[in-house]
Scaffold this active site. Structure first.
Site, short mmCIF file in Angstrom:
data_model
loop_
_atom_site.label_atom_id
_atom_site.label_comp_id
_atom_site.label_asym_id
_atom_site.label_seq_id
_atom_site.Cartn_x
_atom_site.Cartn_y
_atom_site.Cartn_z
N ARG A 1 0.75 -1.46 0.08
CA ARG A 1 0.12 0.23 -0.06
C ARG A 1 1.11 1.23 0.40
NH1 ARG A 1 -5.31 -0.58 4.41
NH2 ARG A 1 -6.27 -1.73 2.45
N SER B 1 18.03 2.81 0.67
CA SER B 1 18.15 4.51 1.00
C SER B 1 19.25 4.90 1.06
CB SER B 1 17.66 4.67 1.85
OG SER B 1 17.46 6.02 1.90
N SER B 2 19.32 5.76 -0.51
CA SER B 2 20.81 6.92 -0.37
C SER B 2 21.55 6.94 0.78
CB SER B 2 20.65 7.17 -1.38
OG SER B 2 20.02 8.47 -0.82
N CYS B 3 20.63 7.29 2.26
CA CYS B 3 21.71 7.50 3.44
C CYS B 3 22.46 7.11 4.11
CB CYS B 3 20.00 8.61 4.16
SG CYS B 3 18.81 6.91 4.08
N TYR C 1 17.72 5.41 10.86
CA TYR C 1 16.83 5.14 9.86
C TYR C 1 17.75 4.37 9.11
CZ TYR C 1 15.12 4.89 5.37
OH TYR C 1 13.71 5.07 4.10
N LYS D 1 18.98 0.57 7.68
CA LYS D 1 19.21 0.50 5.89
C LYS D 1 20.62 -0.86 6.09
CE LYS D 1 15.19 1.54 4.59
NZ LYS D 1 14.10 0.28 4.46
N HIS E 1 8.51 14.33 3.07
CA HIS E 1 10.59 14.21 2.25
C HIS E 1 10.07 16.15 1.13
CE1 HIS E 1 10.36 9.72 2.89
NE2 HIS E 1 11.58 10.12 3.06
#
Ligand code: NAP
Length: 321
Positions: free
Chosen positions: A13, A108-110, A137, A141, A184
């Site tokens: 979702r 994620s790119s972080c 976060y 990841k 974001h």
């Protein structure tokens, strides 16, 4: 991948999960299984193990996560690290135990160091300190990538395990989160410009100088990239990665300043007022661009350009009001 494979999309979702389901359906995959958050809480190990042992999917796309912008990351660091670690550990371990051979983890790119060389290559991972605002976060990841790699290393040969990871740059598109504080930058700006337009406000104030550069990819491109990476032959995947650096970047390969982004969104929305940059507010990193050459060499390029993607996103925002 066979069209009759049973594929579980976790987070169906969400913005990316729903786009992955559409891509799989469009490509003729007919046996996709999903569960809502209220039906299956992925932080709950017992529920996850029961689900996997009953359903026994062949493949998994792990697009469920606790996701948010800087404000949410700074305000709820415990939620970000705990929930993401639990989701990944539960899903990846239960997938392994129930015999899932292929899994794609969305990171994620972080995950990359704050001062990584630009454009950021996959092998910049774990070469420096992270951006503090979203470190919890990012750590979760990174743990997700390392979970996939560790299961591959320990069980790849004996059990035919092939768990892969993709690291998207900033994403946007239909189904995004427009929460006034937790969103974001693109959904936040769409909401701000739209509200300024309907309220006839003279100007929109944007935090920071507008100079930092960022990269954005439309969610349908991200979904296509995810399915592309899953469909690569294992030999090809292994030739292009290594067992302790197995993730692949997903980006446009192009960046623009926040100022240019704001002017593009203003144009798409049709707002006539002024934009003012509040330089007393923090800018964040000056640049954050992923090196997407690995994925390009593997035969994938993004399709949707920013202005087109923003137009589609704004249409869906208006539809949802
Ligand atoms: N959005 C971005 O800019 C961006 C950028 C880079 C990477 N990513 C990554 O891409 C992936 C998908 O992101 P997204 O933007 O699609 O996020 P999203 O729209 O927030 O979707 C996440 C989905 O995960 C579900 N979920 C969260 N916690 C759950 C739990 N405990 N049990 C079951 N379901 C749970 C959510 O359900 P509820 O809403 O019901 O909680 C939601 O459907 C994530 O891994 C994210 O880290 C996103």
């Amino acid at each position: 991948m066979s069209k009759s494979d049973k594929i579980y999309v976790a987070g169906h979702r969400g913005m990316v999960g729903s786009a992955i389901v559409s891509v799989l359906q469009n490509q003729g995959f007919e046996n996709i299984i999903t569960r809502t958050h209220s039906d299956l809480d992925l932080t709950n190990q017992q529920q996850v193990e029961k689900f996997f042992s009953q359903e026994k999917p062949n493949e998994v796309y792990l697009a469920a996560a606790k996701v948010g912008g800087i404000f949410a990351n700074v305000t709820y660091p415990a939620d970000f690290i705990y929930q993401n670690l639990m989701i990944e550990a539960n899903v990846i371990h239960a997938a392994f135990k129930s015999g899932v051979k292929k899994l794609l983890f969305l990171g994620s790119s972080c995950i990359y160091p704050k001062f990584a060389d630009q454009p950021i290559r996959e092998d910049a991972l774990l070469t420096g300190l992270l951006e503090p605002t979203n470190e919890p976060y990012a750590i979760a990841k990174i743990a997700g990538i390392k979970l996939c790699e560790s299961y591959n290393r320990q069980y790849g040969k004996s059990h035919g395990i092939d768990y892969r990871s993709v690291m998207p740059t900033n994403l946007y598109g239909p189904g995004d989160n427009y929460h006034p504080k937790n969103s974001h930058v693109i959904p936040a700006l769409i909401r701000r410009f739209h509200e300024a337009k309907i309220n006839n406000e003279k100007k929109v104030i944007i935090w920071g100088s507008g100079k930092p550069k960022r990269e954005f990819i439309y969610v349908d491109d991200m979904a296509l990239a995810s399915v592309h990476v899953m469909s690569l032959d294992i030999e090809i995947y292994e030739q292009n990665t290594n067992e302790m650096c197995s993730h692949i970047n997903v980006g446009m390969g192009e960046e623009l300043s926040i100022g240019e982004l704001a002017r593009t969104i203003k144009r798409v929305i049709g707002y006539d007022g002024e934009i003012e940059f509040d330089s007393s507010k923090p800018d964040g990193s000056p640049r954050k661009l992923l090196d997407n050459s690995k994925l390009k060499n593997l035969g994938w390029t993004p399709i949707v350009q920013l202005e087109e993607g923003l137009t589609l996103t704004y249409k869906s925002y208006l539809h949802g009001l």
